[in-house]
Every structure is written in structure tokens, then in C-alpha cells.
Design an enzyme around this catalytic site. Structure first.
Site, PDB file in Angstrom:
ATOM      1  N   ASP A  58      40.861 -13.584  19.362  1.00  0.00           N
ATOM      2  CA  ASP A  58      41.133 -13.453  17.923  1.00  0.00           C
ATOM      3  C   ASP A  58      42.644 -13.419  17.701  1.00  0.00           C
ATOM      4  O   ASP A  58      43.175 -12.528  17.037  1.00  0.00           O
ATOM      5  CB  ASP A  58      40.472 -12.182  17.388  1.00  0.00           C
ATOM      6  CG  ASP A  58      40.377 -12.172  15.864  1.00  0.00           C
ATOM      7  OD1 ASP A  58      40.458 -13.262  15.264  1.00  0.00           O
ATOM      8  OD2 ASP A  58      40.226 -11.084  15.282  1.00  0.00           O
ATOM      9  N   MET A  59      43.326 -14.424  18.234  1.00  0.00           N
ATOM     10  CA  MET A  59      44.792 -14.416  18.241  1.00  0.00           C
ATOM     11  C   MET A  59      45.372 -15.108  17.008  1.00  0.00           C
ATOM     12  O   MET A  59      46.156 -16.050  17.119  1.00  0.00           O
ATOM     13  CB  MET A  59      45.315 -15.055  19.529  1.00  0.00           C
ATOM     14  CG  MET A  59      45.014 -14.241  20.771  1.00  0.00           C
ATOM     15  SD  MET A  59      45.791 -14.894  22.268  1.00  0.00           S
ATOM     16  CE  MET A  59      47.508 -14.493  21.991  1.00  0.00           C
TER      17      MET A  59
END
Length: 285
Positions: A58-59
Site C-alpha cells: 500500500d505504498m
């Protein structure tokens, strides 16, 4: 993680201080090397994927801070992805073969990794991959999207019966985030130039002599435990074979067959003798 303060529904973690990665002007004012920051982000991602097989999935920019010395600070590890060794090799082979425009190798990587049925016709699969990938090379290399390329390959592979695993969907989404962030920081970022040395080095480590040495070292404790037991295990196996009722039945069957064979030989000799006696009597008469 501060475990003493954690409960079943509460996780207490260290508070991190830094500048949001999206505040490019602030980072520049602090003297941060923005192009290096962009390439570092790509390398960090590929390190997580190919070295560790465990990556932050979830960057987006809201989950990344930058320390004053230019280091990345990742936040919010609520979504993590994992890849096994087969997945990692599959991805590395695909990326390297794709940028070499070796579409047959891409097809073989899909089949050998088990992502498409083993009886998939390689020639037909290669043609389908070429139709998807070749138009991409009409763009400058720095504009080619790893994430979209991977997505295109996944979509094409579905026609050949492949079911895309959830971890690869997470990887593809994360790769799009990394690409978008990297090119927001540095529009001239060439992801292939940044990622290729890492991928080639990783593949060399997996297939070269270093990998052989590492695998042998990893197996030594196991063999050190098993080898002294081999004589005893062999003796036990021989004993089980001797005591096995099926083996006893087989032995009796063979014995009966041998007995019948002996009787057949006796009868054969008797018939031969009788025939010889009749022939002799005929000539004497």
C-alpha cells in the site's frame, strides 16, 4: 511495535517524523536529491519483492515520509504481500525477457512456473504475448510502465486458462503506485535502467554458483542429521520387506510357478522319450 501496550484490537507503534514524499518543494528546500530519492524508491521496492519476498502493498504517497537525510520512511503496514521463490523467479524472468523482447522466454516462464497449463502451445502463446508487448516498445523506454505491462500480460494469460494469484494482483497495484510516485518525483526516471541491474544480479545469484553453495549450506544440517541414520533406515526397510505379507504371497506364487515349471519339464522329457522310442521301433520294423 510496543508490545507491552498492544491489545487484541490495538497496535501501538513508534511515531515517525519526516516530510511527506509528495511535498517536493519542501524536500528540495531541505537539500534532498530528488532524482536519487526516486531511484531509491524503485530499488527499495524491488529489494522487498525479490530479496525478501515480503513487500509493502500500500505504498501510495500518503504512506511514505522522507527523513532529513533522504531515507525513506514507510508507514501503515496493514496490507503486505508475499511471494514464494517460484513467483519471484517467474517475475524476474518475465521482466528481463520482456525488455530483451524475448517473447518465447516470456511464454516459457509462464508455462514452467505453472501459471498456465503445461500443455499450452508455446508458439501460440508466444504470438499472443508478442501482440500485447510489441506495441509497447513504440514508446521511449523511460515511458514504459512495468505495472501496466504486468497487467497486460495477466489479462492476456487469462485467455490461456491462467488464474492470477492474489499476491500478484497486489504486486501489480503496488508497482503502479511506485511508478507513479517515482515519475512524479523525477519525470525522467527510467525504471528499466534502475531495475535491470538489480534483476540481473538477483537472477545471477539464484542460478549461479553462489546459489549452489547457499543451497548446499542450507541443506547441510538436514543431511548431517539424516546420513548417520541411513544404515538403520535401510535395515528397517529390508525387515519390513521381509515381513510384508504381500511379499510372502509373492514368494509362494513364485515357488508354485517353479514347481509347475519342473513338472512341465518332466512331462516334456517323457514325451520326447516316447517319441524317440516310437521312431526307433518304426525304423527297426
Amino acid at each position: 511495535v510496543y508490545w507491552d501496550w498492544c491489545r487484541q484490537q490495538v497496535m501501538v507503534m513508534e511515531r515517525m517524523q519526516g516530510t511527506p514524499v509528495s511535498q517536493i518543494a519542501t524536500l528540495q528546500a531541505k537539500g534532498i536529491d530528488i532524482p536519487k530519492l526516486a531511484s531509491d524508491g524503485v530499488e527499495i521496492f524491488f529489494t522487498q519483492v525479490f530479496r525478501d519476498g515480503f513487500f509493502h502493498a500500500d505504498m501510495h504517497p500518503g504512506n511514505i515520509l522522507v527523513a532529513d537525510d533522504g531515507r525513506y520512511i514507510a508507514l501503515d503496514f496493514g496490507i503486505m504481500g508475499t511471494l514464494n521463490e517460484v513467483d519471484k523467479e517467474y517475475l524476474a524472468r518475465n521482466f528481463l525477457a520482456f525488455f530483451r523482447r524475448d517473447y518465447r522466454e516470456v511464454a516459457k516462464a509462464h508455462v514452467e512456473s505453472g501459471w498456465v497449463p503445461k500443455d499450452t502451445p508455446i508458439d501460440e502463446f508466444e504470438t499472443a504475448i508478442r501482440a500485447v508487448c510489441e506495441p509497447i516498445f513504440d514508446k521511449p523506454l523511460k515511458e514504459i510502465s512495468f505495472g501496466r505491462t504486468l497487467l497486460s500480460l495477466f489479462q492476456m494469460a487469462r485467455r490461456f486458462g491462467v488464474i492470477i494469484q492474489p499476491q500478484l494482483i497486489m504486486l501489480q497495484k503496488t508497482l503502479l503506485n511506485i511508478e507513479g510516485l517515482g515519475r512524479e518525483l523525477d519525470p525522467d526516471l527510467d525504471l528499466w535502467k534502475t531495475a535491470r541491474p538489480y534483476l540481473e544480479r538477483w537472477m545471477s545469484e539464484q542460478l549461479g554458483w553462489r546459489s549452489v553453495v547457499q543451497n548446499v549450506q542450507a541443506e547441510l544440517p538436514y543431511w548431517g542429521k539424516i546420513l548417520p541414520q541411513v544404515p538403520r533406515l535401510l535395515q528397517q526397510q529390508l525387515q519390513r520387506s521381509h515381513d510384508n505379507p504381500l511379499n510372502e504371497e509373492l514368494r509362494l506364487l513364485i515357488k508354485e510357478q517353479q514347481r509347475q515349471t519342473r513338472w512341465l519339464r518332466v512331462i516334456g522329457f517323457m514325451l520326447a522319450g516316447l517319441l524317440a522310442w516310437q521312431l526307433t521301433a518304426h525304423f527297426l520294423l
